[in-house]
Scaffold this motif. Structure first.
Motif, PDB file in Angstrom:
ATOM      1  N   HIS A  20       0.833  -1.204   0.000  1.00  0.00           N
ATOM      2  CA  HIS A  20       0.000   0.000   0.000  1.00  0.00           C
ATOM      3  C   HIS A  20       0.873   1.262   0.000  1.00  0.00           C
ATOM      4  O   HIS A  20       0.637   2.185  -0.785  1.00  0.00           O
ATOM      5  N   ILE A  21       1.880   1.294   0.847  1.00  0.00           N
ATOM      6  CA  ILE A  21       2.753   2.463   0.921  1.00  0.00           C
ATOM      7  C   ILE A  21       3.574   2.596  -0.358  1.00  0.00           C
ATOM      8  O   ILE A  21       3.757   3.702  -0.880  1.00  0.00           O
ATOM      9  N   ALA A  22       4.062   1.490  -0.899  1.00  0.00           N
ATOM     10  CA  ALA A  22       4.827   1.531  -2.145  1.00  0.00           C
ATOM     11  C   ALA A  22       3.963   2.017  -3.304  1.00  0.00           C
ATOM     12  O   ALA A  22       4.412   2.797  -4.150  1.00  0.00           O
ATOM     13  N   ARG A  23       2.710   1.594  -3.334  1.00  0.00           N
ATOM     14  CA  ARG A  23       1.788   2.034  -4.385  1.00  0.00           C
ATOM     15  C   ARG A  23       1.559   3.542  -4.302  1.00  0.00           C
ATOM     16  O   ARG A  23       1.498   4.227  -5.318  1.00  0.00           O
ATOM     17  N   ARG A  24       1.430   4.061  -3.083  1.00  0.00           N
ATOM     18  CA  ARG A  24       1.255   5.510  -2.903  1.00  0.00           C
ATOM     19  C   ARG A  24       2.478   6.272  -3.401  1.00  0.00           C
ATOM     20  O   ARG A  24       2.350   7.328  -4.007  1.00  0.00           O
ATOM     21  N   ILE A  72      10.471   3.870   2.390  1.00  0.00           N
ATOM     22  CA  ILE A  72       9.984   3.888   1.004  1.00  0.00           C
ATOM     23  C   ILE A  72      10.000   5.297   0.438  1.00  0.00           C
ATOM     24  O   ILE A  72      10.471   5.529  -0.685  1.00  0.00           O
ATOM     25  N   PHE A  73       9.503   6.271   1.190  1.00  0.00           N
ATOM     26  CA  PHE A  73       9.478   7.631   0.655  1.00  0.00           C
ATOM     27  C   PHE A  73      10.876   8.234   0.550  1.00  0.00           C
ATOM     28  O   PHE A  73      11.143   9.012  -0.367  1.00  0.00           O
ATOM     29  N   ASN A  74      11.796   7.866   1.441  1.00  0.00           N
ATOM     30  CA  ASN A  74      13.174   8.322   1.291  1.00  0.00           C
ATOM     31  C   ASN A  74      13.837   7.694   0.069  1.00  0.00           C
ATOM     32  O   ASN A  74      14.593   8.349  -0.645  1.00  0.00           O
ATOM     33  N   GLU A  75      13.556   6.424  -0.183  1.00  0.00           N
ATOM     34  CA  GLU A  75      14.101   5.771  -1.380  1.00  0.00           C
ATOM     35  C   GLU A  75      13.523   6.391  -2.646  1.00  0.00           C
ATOM     36  O   GLU A  75      14.244   6.634  -3.618  1.00  0.00           O
TER      37      GLU A  75
END
Length: 97
Positions: A20-24, A72-75
């Motif tokens: 879910h977080i990766a999709r966002r 995830i958001f930092n990557e």
């Protein structure tokens, strides 16, 4: 082996959250690969579970979700060439010295 089974069980438990977080994060750019971000998220899950301290008073699910979201958001930001907060503050501190 018992350790491999427990790791697989932890990853299976948190995989919907990671996806879910990766999709966002992928919604913000068509160049990001969701599978790469899921791998980053899986690594964050393992690090978070390993470093979790129950005495901190934080719920483990909240702790893991925060760790996954940050990783995830930092990557994604690193991949897109955006400076993250940690990078900006550490560079400013080194320039001030």
């Amino acid at each position: 082996m018992m350790v491999d089974d427990s790791i697989a069980q932890i990853l299976d438990q948190y995989h919907p959250l990671v996806r879910h977080i990766a999709r966002r994060a992928c919604c913000s750019s068509a160049t990001l690969d969701i599978n790469d971000l899921c791998q980053v998220g899986d690594m964050a899950v393992l690090r978070a579970v390993k470093s979790y301290d129950p005495a901190s008073g934080c719920n483990i699910k909240s702790f893991v979700a925060s760790a996954v979201r940050n990783a995830i958001f930092n990557e994604a930001a690193r991949f897109l060439g955006v400076l993250t907060v940690e990078f900006r503050t550490t560079n400013q501190a080194s320039y001030a010295a």
